[in-house]
Design an enzyme around this catalytic site. Structure first.
Site: not given
Ligand code: ARG
Length: 470
Positions: A300, A166, A293, A287
């Site tokens: 992804e 979980h 970043k 970025s």
């Protein structure tokens, strides 16, 4: 009418006798598949050549005609490979293109080549040949993935890692154990593709349009020439069956689901919030506005691309489900679906295993995480069980101890013996030995458990099974 429309109208057709009018321009646009099925050229040439040899065996083509076809196709293959502009006409699909070219070059010999052969058995033969090659390549790519996961697990063989259920801290495990869970998934994927290869390896050529072949063509010769181990047993099934593609799309969506899951973990672990890993610069991006970043874009994207592959499977199943026997033009839709699935899967696998090789684990945040989340609470309950408390009761007592610790902002090992004794008289000084993640891991000493010796056993078994050069 613009020039493109003019060109479209002049497209060559394999039929015509029966028609008075040209195909509508938009209908032509919808139905012409050459732009994407030209990718099958080498398989179509192969299929044509095998068919020519079978026709020669029947005396329908003479030996000199067969030789002329052979030379022509050798030359044509080279032309396709070098993208020679002379091959392009206004063709509906790759089959009509090749038929036009061979007829233009060899006249009647080209026209004879179609004797008893339909595009219906031709196209599905091409697709099976194409997919057999692709599956073999995909299996090799999965092997590289298995190898990368194995190497990673070996590299961090002893590292203890938080296991989650979980997404809540659950129990300590070895990072190697966590990674080998994915090894198992990809191994099953490999088996699914091997199985799919078996059922793709069936030769439909000689099934004609649907009913079979009028010319006693030697189907076993066709299968042998094309490298198929089996022949289709029913011509109607042969021309309309696309199960082998559907199975491939299904195996691919399961495989991509696994890549999506592991990528999701890499994204999470590399977030500064968690910080367990760093992904190499080669597989991350920056970025344009936020200089700090380092984004895990490739992980992804693989996660995102799993959506396309899943969609492709669903799309094909919907294309097929309402079709009466036998060939229906709907089946042409299988091509873009299959090509996109193959391309997406292959590029995702390649990026994944290369990316994994650049991942480094940061031991400090991993170790720190093991001190949070009451990760040893189950071991504490097991301690009480060893002291004679029934498990359900031990679970209840441990729950109260954890609540007490949470409310006092302390970890279990920071509680005093006096605190602990307040919950159960059976707790003694030896309780503090429980608060040891290494012990917790090694206590899971069952086949398939995370104990070091069990994980080592699995790693050694993998090494033997795959016989990689280590
Ligand atoms: N381009 C077609 C396809 O991909 C080839 C078969 C055409 N057959 C036909 N009867 N129109 O399915």
């Amino acid at each position: 009418m613009n020039s493109k429309e003019g060109k479209m109208e002049k497209k060559t057709k394999l039929w015509g006798g029966r028609f008075k009018k040209e195909l509508d321009i938009d209908a032509a646009r919808m139905s012409y598949s050459f732009d994407f099925d030209k990718r099958l050229y080498s398989y179509d040439i192969k299929t044509n050549m095998a068919y020519a040899r079978a026709l020669a065996q029947l005396g329908i083509l003479s030996e000199p005609e067969l030789k002329a076809l052979n030379d022509f196709f050798d030359d044509l293959l080279e032309k396709f490979e070098s993208n020679d502009p002379s091959i392009y006409g206004e063709d509906e699909d790759i089959h009509s293109c090749i038929e036009r070219l061979v007829t233009k070059a060899l006249g009647d010999v080209g026209k004879k080549l179609h004797t008893g052969k339909s595009r219906n058995d031709q196209v599905v033969t091409d697709m099976r040949l194409f997919l057999k090659d692709e599956i073999r390549e995909i299996i090799k790519l999965i092997d590289s993935t298995l190898r990368a996961i194995y190497d990673f697990a070996r590299q961090y063989e002893e590292l203890i890692f938080p296991g989650f259920t979980h997404m809540q801290t659950a129990q300590p495990v070895l990072l190697a154990h966590h990674m080998l869970a994915y090894f198992e998934m990809f191994k099953r994927d490999r088996l699914r593709f091997m199985d799919n290869l078996e059922r793709t390896d069936v030769c439909p050529l000689g099934s004609g349009a649907l009913a079979g072949n009028n010319y006693e063509i030697d189907r076993s010769l066709l299968a042998k020439e094309l490298g198929f181990s089996k022949m289709s047993r029913n011509s109607m099934d042969a021309v309309s069956d696309r199960d082998f593609i559907l199975e491939f799309c299904s195996a691919s969506s399961i495989c991509m689901t696994h890549f999506s899951r592991i990528c999701e973990e890499l994204v999470l672990w590399s977030s500064p919030l968690i910080g367990f890993i760093q992904i190499g610069d080669e597989f991350t991006t920056g970025s344009s506005i936020m200089p700090q970043k380092k984004n895990s874009d490739i992980a992804e994207l693989i996660r995102g691309k799993s959506g396309r592959v899943l969609g492709n499977f669903t799309a094909l199943q919907h294309v097929i489900k309402g079709l009466p026997l036998t060939y229906n033009r709907d089946l042409q839709e299988d091509k873009e679906i299959l090509f996109d699935t193959v391309d997406t899967l292959k590029s995702s696998i390649k990026c994944f295993y290369k990316m994994l090789a650049t991942v480094t684990v940061r031991a400090f945040p991993v170790n720190l995480s093991l001190k949070k989340g009451y990760i040893l609470a189950t071991d504490f309950a097991d301690y009480l069980v060893k002291k004679g408390v029934p498990f359900r009761e031990a679970h209840e007592i441990t729950g109260r101890v954890v609540l007490f610790a949470v409310e006092n902002s302390r970890q279990l090992e920071e509680l005093t013996l006096k605190d602990l004794k307040g919950f159960s008289g059976r707790i003694e000084n030896d309780v503090f030995k429980v608060f040891n993640v290494k012990q917790s891991v090694d206590d899971k000493d069952v086949y398939g458990g995370t104990a070091s010796r069990r994980v080592k056993y699995q790693l050694n078994r993998i090494k033997e099974d795959f016989r990689w050069e280590m």
